[in-house]
Design a protein around this motif. Structure first.
Motif, PDB file in Angstrom:
ATOM      1  N   VAL A  98       0.915  -1.332  -0.010  1.00  0.00           N
ATOM      2  CA  VAL A  98       0.078  -0.115  -0.081  1.00  0.00           C
ATOM      3  C   VAL A  98       1.093   1.350  -0.159  1.00  0.00           C
ATOM      4  O   VAL A  98       0.715   2.313  -0.725  1.00  0.00           O
ATOM      5  N   GLY A  99       1.875   1.446   0.897  1.00  0.00           N
ATOM      6  CA  GLY A  99       2.776   2.440   0.966  1.00  0.00           C
ATOM      7  C   GLY A  99       3.586   2.559  -0.401  1.00  0.00           C
ATOM      8  O   GLY A  99       3.671   3.852  -0.922  1.00  0.00           O
ATOM      9  N   GLY A 100       3.736   1.389  -1.063  1.00  0.00           N
ATOM     10  CA  GLY A 100       4.703   1.526  -2.412  1.00  0.00           C
ATOM     11  C   GLY A 100       3.715   2.023  -3.329  1.00  0.00           C
ATOM     12  O   GLY A 100       4.356   2.776  -4.282  1.00  0.00           O
ATOM     13  N   GLY A 101       2.399   1.909  -3.321  1.00  0.00           N
ATOM     14  CA  GLY A 101       1.348   2.292  -4.173  1.00  0.00           C
ATOM     15  C   GLY A 101       1.456   4.089  -4.336  1.00  0.00           C
ATOM     16  O   GLY A 101       1.295   4.700  -5.226  1.00  0.00           O
ATOM     17  N   VAL A 102       1.299   4.556  -2.989  1.00  0.00           N
ATOM     18  CA  VAL A 102       1.268   5.810  -2.625  1.00  0.00           C
ATOM     19  C   VAL A 102       2.652   6.638  -3.481  1.00  0.00           C
ATOM     20  O   VAL A 102       2.538   7.638  -4.261  1.00  0.00           O
ATOM     21  N   ALA A 103       3.832   5.890  -2.902  1.00  0.00           N
ATOM     22  CA  ALA A 103       5.013   6.289  -3.611  1.00  0.00           C
ATOM     23  C   ALA A 103       5.338   6.224  -5.098  1.00  0.00           C
ATOM     24  O   ALA A 103       5.680   7.240  -5.851  1.00  0.00           O
ATOM     25  N   ASN A 104       4.834   5.200  -5.457  1.00  0.00           N
ATOM     26  CA  ASN A 104       5.059   4.808  -6.996  1.00  0.00           C
ATOM     27  C   ASN A 104       4.114   5.634  -7.702  1.00  0.00           C
ATOM     28  O   ASN A 104       4.592   6.138  -8.890  1.00  0.00           O
ATOM     29  N   LEU A 105       2.694   6.040  -7.385  1.00  0.00           N
ATOM     30  CA  LEU A 105       1.960   6.689  -8.158  1.00  0.00           C
ATOM     31  C   LEU A 105       2.456   8.198  -8.151  1.00  0.00           C
ATOM     32  O   LEU A 105       2.344   9.009  -9.191  1.00  0.00           O
ATOM     33  N   ALA A 106       3.078   8.561  -7.140  1.00  0.00           N
ATOM     34  CA  ALA A 106       3.353  10.115  -7.085  1.00  0.00           C
ATOM     35  C   ALA A 106       4.929  10.228  -7.955  1.00  0.00           C
ATOM     36  O   ALA A 106       4.936  11.244  -8.728  1.00  0.00           O
ATOM     37  N   ALA A 107       5.527   9.184  -7.858  1.00  0.00           N
ATOM     38  CA  ALA A 107       6.927   9.354  -8.716  1.00  0.00           C
ATOM     39  C   ALA A 107       6.272   9.175 -10.313  1.00  0.00           C
ATOM     40  O   ALA A 107       6.814   9.945 -11.136  1.00  0.00           O
ATOM     41  N   TRP A 108       5.309   8.194 -10.650  1.00  0.00           N
ATOM     42  CA  TRP A 108       4.584   8.234 -12.078  1.00  0.00           C
ATOM     43  C   TRP A 108       3.898   9.539 -12.688  1.00  0.00           C
ATOM     44  O   TRP A 108       4.199   9.977 -13.425  1.00  0.00           O
ATOM     45  N   GLU A 109       3.517  10.202 -11.532  1.00  0.00           N
ATOM     46  CA  GLU A 109       2.824  11.580 -12.019  1.00  0.00           C
ATOM     47  C   GLU A 109       4.012  12.477 -12.446  1.00  0.00           C
ATOM     48  O   GLU A 109       3.768  13.307 -13.087  1.00  0.00           O
ATOM     49  N   ARG A 110       4.991  12.662 -11.466  1.00  0.00           N
ATOM     50  CA  ARG A 110       6.072  13.423 -11.611  1.00  0.00           C
ATOM     51  C   ARG A 110       6.667  13.023 -13.165  1.00  0.00           C
ATOM     52  O   ARG A 110       7.264  14.001 -14.062  1.00  0.00           O
ATOM     53  N   ALA A 111       6.888  11.874 -13.474  1.00  0.00           N
ATOM     54  CA  ALA A 111       7.590  11.555 -14.530  1.00  0.00           C
ATOM     55  C   ALA A 111       6.874  11.902 -15.903  1.00  0.00           C
ATOM     56  O   ALA A 111       7.349  12.273 -16.948  1.00  0.00           O
ATOM     57  N   ARG A 112       5.528  11.533 -15.503  1.00  0.00           N
ATOM     58  CA  ARG A 112       4.584  12.159 -16.859  1.00  0.00           C
ATOM     59  C   ARG A 112       4.620  13.576 -16.914  1.00  0.00           C
ATOM     60  O   ARG A 112       4.448  13.986 -18.036  1.00  0.00           O
ATOM     61  N   VAL A 159       5.342  -5.486  -9.577  1.00  0.00           N
ATOM     62  CA  VAL A 159       4.095  -4.729  -9.371  1.00  0.00           C
ATOM     63  C   VAL A 159       4.434  -3.211  -9.938  1.00  0.00           C
ATOM     64  O   VAL A 159       3.783  -2.410 -10.376  1.00  0.00           O
ATOM     65  N   VAL A 160       5.711  -2.918  -9.633  1.00  0.00           N
ATOM     66  CA  VAL A 160       6.362  -1.652  -9.993  1.00  0.00           C
ATOM     67  C   VAL A 160       6.137  -1.646 -11.548  1.00  0.00           C
ATOM     68  O   VAL A 160       6.047  -0.488 -12.148  1.00  0.00           O
ATOM     69  N   ALA A 161       6.757  -2.522 -12.331  1.00  0.00           N
ATOM     70  CA  ALA A 161       6.790  -2.472 -13.651  1.00  0.00           C
ATOM     71  C   ALA A 161       5.239  -2.394 -14.302  1.00  0.00           C
ATOM     72  O   ALA A 161       5.223  -1.853 -15.478  1.00  0.00           O
ATOM     73  N   LEU A 162       4.354  -2.529 -13.440  1.00  0.00           N
ATOM     74  CA  LEU A 162       3.023  -2.532 -14.027  1.00  0.00           C
ATOM     75  C   LEU A 162       2.464  -1.028 -13.679  1.00  0.00           C
ATOM     76  O   LEU A 162       1.347  -0.971 -14.249  1.00  0.00           O
ATOM     77  N   VAL A 163       2.919  -0.178 -12.941  1.00  0.00           N
ATOM     78  CA  VAL A 163       2.693   1.045 -12.481  1.00  0.00           C
ATOM     79  C   VAL A 163       1.877   1.760 -13.737  1.00  0.00           C
ATOM     80  O   VAL A 163       0.848   2.532 -13.557  1.00  0.00           O
ATOM     81  N   PRO A 164       2.550   1.912 -14.995  1.00  0.00           N
ATOM     82  CA  PRO A 164       1.800   2.886 -16.143  1.00  0.00           C
ATOM     83  C   PRO A 164       0.409   2.236 -16.295  1.00  0.00           C
ATOM     84  O   PRO A 164      -0.162   2.978 -16.589  1.00  0.00           O
ATOM     85  N   LEU A 165       0.543   0.864 -16.516  1.00  0.00           N
ATOM     86  CA  LEU A 165      -0.747   0.431 -16.590  1.00  0.00           C
ATOM     87  C   LEU A 165      -1.719   0.353 -15.673  1.00  0.00           C
ATOM     88  O   LEU A 165      -2.894   1.013 -15.702  1.00  0.00           O
ATOM     89  N   THR A 166      -1.268   0.189 -14.321  1.00  0.00           N
ATOM     90  CA  THR A 166      -2.430   0.168 -13.159  1.00  0.00           C
ATOM     91  C   THR A 166      -2.826   1.473 -12.882  1.00  0.00           C
ATOM     92  O   THR A 166      -4.042   1.615 -12.502  1.00  0.00           O
ATOM     93  N   ALA A 167      -1.791   2.452 -13.179  1.00  0.00           N
ATOM     94  CA  ALA A 167      -2.295   4.010 -12.812  1.00  0.00           C
ATOM     95  C   ALA A 167      -3.249   4.438 -13.961  1.00  0.00           C
ATOM     96  O   ALA A 167      -4.056   5.151 -13.654  1.00  0.00           O
ATOM     97  N   ALA A 168      -3.173   3.973 -15.232  1.00  0.00           N
ATOM     98  CA  ALA A 168      -4.002   4.530 -16.268  1.00  0.00           C
ATOM     99  C   ALA A 168      -5.488   3.831 -15.832  1.00  0.00           C
ATOM    100  O   ALA A 168      -6.488   4.404 -15.993  1.00  0.00           O
TER     101      ALA A 168
END
Length: 235
Positions: A87-101, A174-183
């Motif tokens: 769950v904590g990783g989801g918070v951090a990874n989504l924030a990092a993905w949004e910054r990358a976008r 799970v991290v590798a799936l972030v672009p897909l799961t975030a969409a």
């Protein structure tokens, strides 16, 4: 008359207050604390409650005592913190993905260097990969020394020496799936959790009702992604 020599003042080590003040305001300290706490509990669980020993064939094994010690399963309701880490990783990874976008959107296409998903995955996975590289390098060096002196191989101890890597493999996937799961999260919201939960139920039904054992892996994958997806709702 010569000027007196000036002695530089010794710097005191940073106190916890200075570390707190240096933390960027954009970081969620509650999430950081939960991730750190969950990792500490996982390490202590493996060190204290795992019955690591040499079996009759001379291999190092680490069976889970939960099934053998009466009522120890009750402790898993408190100590089963792996979902909390995801769950904590989801918070951090989504924030990092949004910054990358955001960076990919503002950069000129001719100047972009692998922005977006590529930059995100390289940055996040390299943070996992560097410690693993050190771990494997030290292990390889120890293996070479053991073989040179005729000592037992590390791998002779059994698969237990590689146990720490299973978690990183799962989390890295799970991290590798972030672009897909975030969409999917942006489009489906809570329905994504419903679909993942249904996947868990159906996979377990197929496993326990119809004996399709490989569906146990599907259940595990659905649960990991489900917990990680929960973190998206924190933001």
């Amino acid at each position: 008359m010569a000027a007196p020599l000036s002695v530089p003042a010794l710097r005191s080590p940073p106190c916890w207050r200075s570390l707190v003040d240096a933390t960027p305001a954009s970081r969620d300290r509650v999430v950081d604390a939960l991730r750190a706490l969950s990792i500490v509990v996982v390490v202590l669980w493996h060190w204290v409650l795992s019955v690591t020993h040499w079996n009759a064939s001379g291999r190092l094994v680490m069976p889970n005592p939960v099934g053998d010690v009466p009522f120890l399963w009750l402790a898993t309701w408190v100590l089963q913190v792996m979902p909390l880490f995801f769950v904590g990783g989801g918070v951090a990874n989504l924030a990092a993905w949004e910054r990358a976008r955001e960076r990919a959107n503002v950069e000129d296409a001719t100047q972009r260097r692998g922005g977006g998903a590529g930059a995100f995955l390289r940055a996040r996975l390299s943070r996992l990969g560097r410690p693993v590289g050190v771990f494997l390098a030290v292990g390889a060096a120890a293996e070479a020394v053991a073989r040179a002196f005729g000592a037992p191989s590390l791998l002779d101890w059994g698969i237990v020496v590689l146990v720490p890597l299973w978690f990183l493999t799962a989390y890295g996937a799970v991290v590798a799936l972030v672009p897909l799961t975030a969409a999917v999260h942006r489009r489906g919201g809570a329905l994504t959790l419903v679909a993942l939960g249904a996947g868990v139920v159906l996979a377990d039904l197929g496993r326990f009702r119809f004996g399709i054992e490989w569906l146990g892996l599907a259940t595990t994958a659905f649960v990991w992604v489900f917990a990680h997806q929960l973190g998206y709702f924190w933001r």
